[in-house]
Design a protein around this motif. Structure first.
Motif: not given
Length: 546
Positions: A8-10, A41-45
């Motif tokens: 989930l990304v928001d 942050e999405m790309w890091s996880v």
């Protein structure tokens, strides 16, 4: 079935919490494996979370959802995307769907619309998994088909089919190398468990051997495996002559170490042209045959062995003279006789051909000549044809020359130790044998059993018995049994099967056949045919069948 992993990304924590609680994700076969507040942050996880589905705000700090899906497509990540947004901008939705988004939902998120979108994701992932599975299956099929084609062509190549070489070259599997060597391996089944392998055990071991060979050879690029009947074929491509021998020994040791079974490999002569592979294969089989003489569970190189031509011993040769000396030692101290036997057989070994058939034939000829010498010296009878066939069968059953060598030595030693009986002693001994037969004819009284009872060699026993009684032991035993069978048939009410048991036959059918052969009628017909003429006991017919 594995759960679908969701990220989930928001940039709004409240939206993330709401998405978690809006519905039961597990009902859709999904689990939430991570959250992110922006694209960075999405790309890091991403690598750690390894999501199958990305539920993402289309307007995030640092990057738009369109940038995210574009980057996902460029990286080749198989991730489905589901965009959410606070805007009802039709152009946003069009762009998202054009780049491959599953759905575009407007905040606030409706539970039922989200559920429909998730079901759509599940269907798409199922279809994708099925396509991947079909693709992998097709690739495996093509790989297996190619491997089978190569194996078949190699098997044909080793039989001398020239067009197989052309097809192998067309497949691009033949490397540029100085040498090609064909090898053949063979499992030593009979040496293990006394030759009592069950069929299922054989299949498992056979499968395991093929795996060890293929997993050792194919990834290394040194060659290929194939089958030729009972043999495991190896096709090596190498630049140094000795490399094939080193690789073959490594494979043999692996099979012995992991599977605990003996494995023999014959290496053919190295050749420089694919068209000459048949020569390498032929010499590899010759090398494998030579294991009979050189020993099994080892690698035998055709370059390092010589296969002398088979030849029969000349009567004037050293072997004939050694046989005469040996027979003269009959009845002497066993040490001297054993030494003479060893001397004779060692001379035979030096003449024996490399393969099993020739070696067995040669050794049998020596043994046959040995018994002939004993017969001519008055110490034994001449070897009969049936007994000779039995000896030859036993000798052919041994897997190595050494085993056969020991058996022949034991036969010779036993014959030499057998004392020659004076004429009077022979007569008394024969009378005791006849009395014993009259008492024990109901038992399984074979030649081996009765000769052992009287501490005599079977061949010598047979010779003495025939000379004194005038017929061989088997015929005499049949005559005794038939005599008692006739007595029981005419003086008792016993059933035929009972009579058969009483006179030493394991079943009534065998007894009936012998009775008819001996007296001309089956037992039932003889007993019931009152008007038939009585058949004389002195007309035994052919009694030599038992």
């Amino acid at each position: 079935m594995a759960m679908i992993r969701v990220l989930l990304v928001d940039d709004e924590p409240l939206i993330l919490r709401g998405l978690r609680k809006l519905l039961d994700w597990r009902e859709f076969g999904m689990e939430i494996v991570g959250e992110a507040y922006d694209a960075e942050e999405m790309w890091s996880v991403m690598d750690e979370a390894r999501p199958d589905l990305l539920v993402c705000d289309i307007n995030m700090p640092g990057a738009s959802g369109i940038d995210v899906i574009r980057r996902l497509n460029e990286s080749g990540r198989p991730v489905k995307t589901l965009f959410i947004s606070a805007y009802r901008d039709f152009s946003y939705a069009q762009d998202a769907l054009r780049y491959g988004a599953v759905e575009y939902l407007v905040k606030p998120i409706d539970k039922h619309r989200l559920g429909e979108a998730l079901r759509k994701v599940v269907r798409l992932l199922d279809d994708q998994t099925a396509r991947l599975r079909d693709k992998e299956k097709a690739e495996r099929f093509e790989t297996r088909k190619r491997a089978e084609t190569i194996e078949e062509l190699l098997e044909r190549l080793t039989h001398g089919e020239k067009n197989a070489a052309t097809q192998l070259n067309e497949l691009g599997v033949i490397a540029r190398s100085n040498y090609l060597s064909v090898c053949f391996g063979e499992l030593e089944w009979e040496e293990e468990k006394g030759g009592r392998w069950r069929n299922q055990e054989r299949k498992l071991v056979d499968f395991a051997v093929e795996n060890v060979l293929s997993e050792s050879i194919l990834p290394s690029g040194i060659g290929f495996c194939f089958r030729r009947g009972q043999f495991y074929g190896l096709f090596f491509q190498h630049d140094q002559e000795e490399e094939a021998g080193r690789w073959a020994e490594e494979l043999r040791q692996k099979i012995e170490h992991y599977l605990k079974v003996p494995f023999t490999i014959g290496i053919g002569l190295p050749v420089s042209e694919l068209d000459n592979a048949e020569l390498s294969a032929r010499t590899a089989l010759k090398a494998l045959e030579a294991a009979y003489m050189h020993g099994r569970n080892r690698v035998i190189d055709a370059r390092h062995i010589s296969l002398p031509e088979e030849r029969k011993p000349d009567p004037a040769s050293g072997i004939s003279k050694a046989l005469e000396r040996l027979v003269k030692k009959a009845g002497e101290a066993s040490d001297e006789a054993d030494a003479a036997i060893k001397e004779l057989l060692e001379e035979v070994r030096s003449m024996a051909p490399g393969g099993k058939p020739g070696a067995v034939t040669l050794m049998y000829g020596i043994l046959e000549r040995f018994y002939q010498e004993l017969y001519e010296s008055g110490r034994a009878r001449e070897l009969e044809e049936a007994e000779g066939r039995k000896l030859l069968e036993r000798m052919s059953g041994f897997r190595t020359f050494e085993s056969m060598f020991r058996f022949v030595a034991e036969q010779m030693a036993s014959a030499l130790r057998q004392p020659a009986l004076p004429d009077g002693c022979e007569r008394q001994q024969t009378q005791r044998i006849i009395a014993y037969v009259e008492e024990h004819y109901r038992e399984n009284l074979t030649l081996e059993v009765i000769s052992a009872h009287f501490y005599m060699n079977a061949y010598y026993f047979s010779s003495v018995f025939k000379k004194r009684v005038g017929e061989n032991f088997k015929a005499y035993l049949t005559k005794v049994r038939m005599k008692h069978a006739l007595r029981l048939l005419t003086t008792s009410e016993k059933m035929v099967y009972e009579i058969a048991e009483e006179v030493g036959y394991p079943n009534a059918r065998q007894f009936s056949r012998m009775f008819k052969k001996y007296y001309g009628q089956f037992p039932q017909d003889y007993r019931s045919g009152g008007e038939a003429e009585a058949l004389s006991e002195e007309d035994p017919g052919d009694a030599d069948d038992q």
